[in-house]
Design an enzyme around this catalytic site. Structure first.
Site, PDB file in Angstrom:
ATOM      1  NE  ARG A  50      -9.809   5.855  19.932  1.00 50.28           N
ATOM      2  CZ  ARG A  50     -10.777   6.054  20.847  1.00 50.28           C
ATOM      3  NH1 ARG A  50     -11.597   7.090  20.724  1.00 50.28           N
ATOM      4  NH2 ARG A  50     -10.936   5.216  21.836  1.00 50.28           N
ATOM      5  CE1 TYR A 103      -3.376   7.307  -4.634  1.00 50.56           C
ATOM      6  CE2 TYR A 103      -5.150   7.113  -3.045  1.00 50.56           C
ATOM      7  CZ  TYR A 103      -3.928   6.700  -3.515  1.00 50.56           C
ATOM      8  OH  TYR A 103      -3.252   5.697  -2.879  1.00 50.56           O
ATOM      9  CG  ASP A 171      -5.862  15.133  -2.632  1.00 47.20           C
ATOM     10  OD1 ASP A 171      -4.704  15.517  -2.369  1.00 47.20           O
ATOM     11  OD2 ASP A 171      -6.177  13.933  -2.658  1.00 47.20           O
ATOM     12  CE  LYS A 196       1.298   9.171  -1.878  1.00 46.30           C
ATOM     13  NZ  LYS A 196       0.027   9.564  -2.464  1.00 46.30           N
TER      14      LYS A 196
HETATM   15  C1  LIG Z   1      -1.369   9.102  -2.222  1.00 45.45           C
HETATM   16  C2  LIG Z   1      -2.525   9.992  -2.389  1.00 45.45           C
HETATM   17  C3  LIG Z   1      -3.615   9.933  -1.537  1.00 45.45           C
HETATM   18  C4  LIG Z   1      -3.721   8.911  -0.434  1.00 45.45           C
HETATM   19  O1  LIG Z   1      -2.734   9.091   0.516  1.00 45.45           O
HETATM   20  P1  LIG Z   1      -2.204   7.917   1.482  1.00 45.45           P
HETATM   21  O2  LIG Z   1      -1.296   8.628   2.406  1.00 45.45           O
HETATM   22  O3  LIG Z   1      -1.531   6.904   0.609  1.00 45.45           O
HETATM   23  O4  LIG Z   1      -3.413   7.326   2.138  1.00 45.45           O
HETATM   24  C5  LIG Z   1      -4.652  10.827  -1.737  1.00 45.45           C
HETATM   25  N1  LIG Z   1      -4.616  11.741  -2.721  1.00 45.45           N
HETATM   26  C6  LIG Z   1      -3.586  11.812  -3.575  1.00 45.45           C
HETATM   27  C7  LIG Z   1      -3.597  12.835  -4.648  1.00 45.45           C
HETATM   28  C8  LIG Z   1      -2.509  10.941  -3.444  1.00 45.45           C
HETATM   29  O5  LIG Z   1      -1.500  11.009  -4.302  1.00 45.45           O
END
Ligand SMILES: *Cc1c(COP(=O)(O)O)cnc(C)c1O
Length: 367
Positions: A50, A103, A171, A196
């Site tokens: 961890r 999101y 983000d 993604k």
């Molecule tokens: C998918 C997404 C998240 C969250 O990511 P996870 O890997 O699914 O937890 C956060 N911000 C944006 C813009 C996203 O598209």
């Protein structure tokens, strides 16, 4: 220097590590190896999974290089990265701005978990971010905002935040570091989902935080250690393996998104199209200033839910899926998830198929 190279060269170099005789070129995941304690007790590296492990460190150095950051920290998901960062930054009595058009799980976390602790939450759309930041201690911005694809002027937002000592977190999931580098535009921290386009194969969930302020990064690392939202070593290795082709994949995704935007813009089945890379898009002036590539997402309004479903049914290449950024082109009708959009609103995520094949397939499906 890496600055002279294109992005595909940079992604390949980001995952090239100095060879050591006798070691494999790409290390296999370090999962449950025996951690031998060093006799030097001041050196707590890798005592327990961890804290850290060699696979994380390789991935973190690659992510930091791509974001233009001094350091990066991996997390078990994008949400784990975001919530860890917000736990560190948003203290009782402080004011946090979150995207109203970003999101949706982030808004839920803020409302369900942070607000009850005495943190004031302001929701602001991309166009309202700079104004909302005028009353904030912490600002989380998402640009291009998912799913509407409005763009936040990061340079301007960074100036507002700095002038009042607020921390700016961006983000960077949709744009990826190959589309924009928020830290160079004034952000204090980048948070992102690597689930993604960055890993791009729709086969893992991962997230990261990147930044150059050592105090902020140490605080986030402390939260990861104590709360434990860590990335499995195997997933870390998979992200690392995938990162080398991110430049090629993202290039094609952006090319496909632009081609589809151009095709759909004048199409009778389409009410409107948003793509920050279209010169007549409302976001284009700011996007052209701060983005190197405009991304693989497209927001489209069709006549109805039935029109979106018919497109999926008739198309050979477009699949219905809610995640995005993978190698397959997909479409998601966001109203089914409760987004405040019309029934015919759909977000396309462009894959890496040949551009001509994709455009011909979608044209045929809409006929
Ligand atoms: C998918 C997404 C998240 C969250 O990511 P996870 O890997 O699914 O937890 C956060 N911000 C944006 C813009 C996203 O598209």
């Amino acid at each position: 220097m890496d600055g002279q190279y294109g992005d595909s060269t940079r992604t390949v170099r980001a995952v090239s590590f100095p060879a050591e005789p006798g070691s494999p070129v790409a290390p296999s995941p370090v999962t449950a190896s025996t951690y031998h304690l060093s006799p030097d007790e001041s050196e707590p590296l890798d005592v327990y999974g961890r804290y850290s492990n060699p696979t994380w460190r390789q991935l973190e150095s690659a992510l930091a290089a791509l974001e233009g950051a001094a350091a990066a920290l991996t997390f078990g998901s994008g949400m784990a990265a975001i919530t860890s960062t917000l736990r560190v930054l948003a203290k009782p009595g402080s004011t946090l701005v979150v995207p109203a058009d970003g999101y949706y799980q982030v808004r839920r976390y803020a409302a369900e978990y942070l607000a009850p602790q005495g943190i004031k939450i302001i929701q602001a759309r991309a166009s309202e971010m700079c104004e909302a930041a005028g009353a904030a201690d912490v600002v989380l911005a998402e640009t291009p905002a998912n799913p509407g694809l409005d763009v936040v002027d990061l340079h301007r937002l960074g100036l507002v935040c700095r002038s009042r000592g607020a921390t700016l977190v961006v983000d960077n999931t949709a744009a990826t570091p190959l589309g924009q580098q928020p830290l160079s535009l004034g952000a204090d921290l980048v948070v992102a989902s690597a689930t993604k386009a960055l890993s791009g194969h729709s086969d893992l969930i991962a997230g990261y935080v990147a930044g150059s302020n050592p105090d902020l990064m140490a605080a986030v690392e402390r939260d990861r250690l104590l709360a434990g939202p860590i990335l499995g070593a195997f997933e870390a290795w998979l992200v690392l393996r995938s990162l080398g082709s991110a430049g090629l994949r993202f290039e094609r995704q952006c090319q496909n998104a632009r081609a589809l935007a151009v095709m759909l813009r004048g199409h009778p089945a389409v009410r409107w199209v948003r793509y920050p890379g279209l010169p007549d898009d409302p976001s284009y002036p700011v996007a052209a200033d701060q983005m190197k590539r405009f991304g693989g997402l497209l927001a489209v309004e069709f006549e109805s839910a039935a029109a979106v479903n018919a497109l999926v049914e008739r198309s050979e290449l477009v699949i219905a899926a809610t995640s995005f950024g993978g190698i397959h082109t997909s479409i998601d009708r966001r109203a089914r998830w409760g987004d405040e959009v019309s029934d015919g609103f759909a977000r396309f995520s462009l894959g890496i198929e040949d551009t001509d094949d994709l455009i011909a397939d979608i044209e045929r499906a809409l006929r």
